[in-house]
Write a protein that holds these residues in place. Structure first.
Motif, mmCIF file in Angstrom:
data_model
loop_
_atom_site.group_PDB
_atom_site.id
_atom_site.type_symbol
_atom_site.label_atom_id
_atom_site.label_comp_id
_atom_site.label_asym_id
_atom_site.label_seq_id
_atom_site.Cartn_x
_atom_site.Cartn_y
_atom_site.Cartn_z
ATOM 1 N N THR A 273 0.847 -1.195 0.000
ATOM 2 C CA THR A 273 0.000 0.000 0.000
ATOM 3 C C THR A 273 0.878 1.239 0.000
ATOM 4 O O THR A 273 2.064 1.182 0.335
ATOM 5 C CB THR A 273 -0.931 0.058 1.233
ATOM 6 O OG1 THR A 273 -0.158 0.356 2.399
ATOM 7 C CG2 THR A 273 -1.701 -1.240 1.412
ATOM 8 N N ASP A 274 0.271 2.368 -0.323
ATOM 9 C CA ASP A 274 0.994 3.635 -0.288
ATOM 10 C C ASP A 274 1.297 4.063 1.147
ATOM 11 O O ASP A 274 2.009 5.039 1.361
ATOM 12 C CB ASP A 274 0.244 4.722 -1.056
ATOM 13 C CG ASP A 274 -1.203 4.896 -0.640
ATOM 14 O OD1 ASP A 274 -1.684 4.144 0.246
ATOM 15 O OD2 ASP A 274 -1.877 5.762 -1.212
ATOM 16 N N GLU A 275 0.808 3.309 2.138
ATOM 17 C CA GLU A 275 1.114 3.582 3.540
ATOM 18 C C GLU A 275 2.093 2.557 4.115
ATOM 19 O O GLU A 275 2.332 2.516 5.317
ATOM 20 C CB GLU A 275 -0.171 3.635 4.364
ATOM 21 C CG GLU A 275 -1.062 4.803 3.949
ATOM 22 C CD GLU A 275 -2.299 4.924 4.804
ATOM 23 O OE1 GLU A 275 -2.551 4.054 5.664
ATOM 24 O OE2 GLU A 275 -3.031 5.907 4.611
ATOM 25 N N GLY A 276 2.623 1.666 3.246
ATOM 26 C CA GLY A 276 3.666 0.735 3.666
ATOM 27 C C GLY A 276 3.201 -0.628 4.147
ATOM 28 O O GLY A 276 4.015 -1.434 4.585
ATOM 29 N N GLU A 277 1.898 -0.915 4.067
ATOM 30 C CA GLU A 277 1.398 -2.239 4.468
ATOM 31 C C GLU A 277 1.737 -3.259 3.386
ATOM 32 O O GLU A 277 1.598 -2.969 2.199
ATOM 33 C CB GLU A 277 -0.109 -2.201 4.699
ATOM 34 C CG GLU A 277 -0.553 -1.310 5.839
ATOM 35 C CD GLU A 277 -0.156 -1.849 7.205
ATOM 36 O OE1 GLU A 277 0.039 -3.071 7.345
ATOM 37 O OE2 GLU A 277 -0.060 -1.035 8.127
ATOM 38 N N LYS A 278 2.158 -4.456 3.800
ATOM 39 C CA LYS A 278 2.545 -5.499 2.853
ATOM 40 C C LYS A 278 1.549 -6.642 2.881
ATOM 41 O O LYS A 278 1.046 -7.013 3.936
ATOM 42 C CB LYS A 278 3.934 -6.037 3.212
ATOM 43 C CG LYS A 278 5.018 -5.001 3.100
ATOM 44 C CD LYS A 278 6.355 -5.572 3.514
ATOM 45 C CE LYS A 278 7.427 -4.494 3.474
ATOM 46 N NZ LYS A 278 8.719 -5.011 3.927
ATOM 47 N N GLY A 279 1.308 -7.201 1.692
ATOM 48 C CA GLY A 279 0.389 -8.322 1.590
ATOM 49 C C GLY A 279 0.657 -9.148 0.357
ATOM 50 O O GLY A 279 1.608 -8.904 -0.385
ATOM 51 N N LEU B 20 -3.441 -6.143 8.333
ATOM 52 C CA LEU B 20 -4.834 -5.753 8.104
ATOM 53 C C LEU B 20 -5.765 -6.936 7.885
ATOM 54 O O LEU B 20 -6.981 -6.774 7.899
ATOM 55 C CB LEU B 20 -4.919 -4.820 6.888
ATOM 56 C CG LEU B 20 -4.068 -3.561 6.931
ATOM 57 C CD1 LEU B 20 -4.136 -2.834 5.587
ATOM 58 C CD2 LEU B 20 -4.500 -2.658 8.073
ATOM 59 N N GLY B 21 -5.201 -8.118 7.644
ATOM 60 C CA GLY B 21 -6.020 -9.285 7.332
ATOM 61 C C GLY B 21 -6.466 -9.247 5.885
ATOM 62 O O GLY B 21 -5.826 -8.637 5.033
#
Length: 69
Positions: free
Chosen positions: A10-16, A37-38
């Motif tokens: 994400t543009d906020e640094g969350e990885k998935g 975030l699930g």
């Protein structure tokens, strides 16, 4: 189907990881499992999908308000 398994950032640094693609009448929906975030369902629209790099198996996304519960 070529996108399944792709890393998502994400543009906020969350990885998935992209787990599945759901085909609907209007647009596809990406099912992404994020570490913090699930499961998040992301519509394949320009406001959400910022970049798709198939060669490096990386998708950059923006999570619109309301997508994360």
């Amino acid at each position: 189907a070529d996108l399944i398994g792709m890393d998502v950032l994400t543009d906020e640094g969350e990885k998935g990881t992209l787990r599945d693609v759901i085909e609907t009448g209007a647009n596809e929906v990406y099912v992404v499992d994020f570490e913090n975030l699930g499961e998040v369902l992301i519509p394949a629209i320009h406001q959400c999908i910022l970049d798709v790099d198939v060669e490096h198996m990386l998708m950059k996304v923006h999570l619109l308000e309301g997508l994360v519960s």
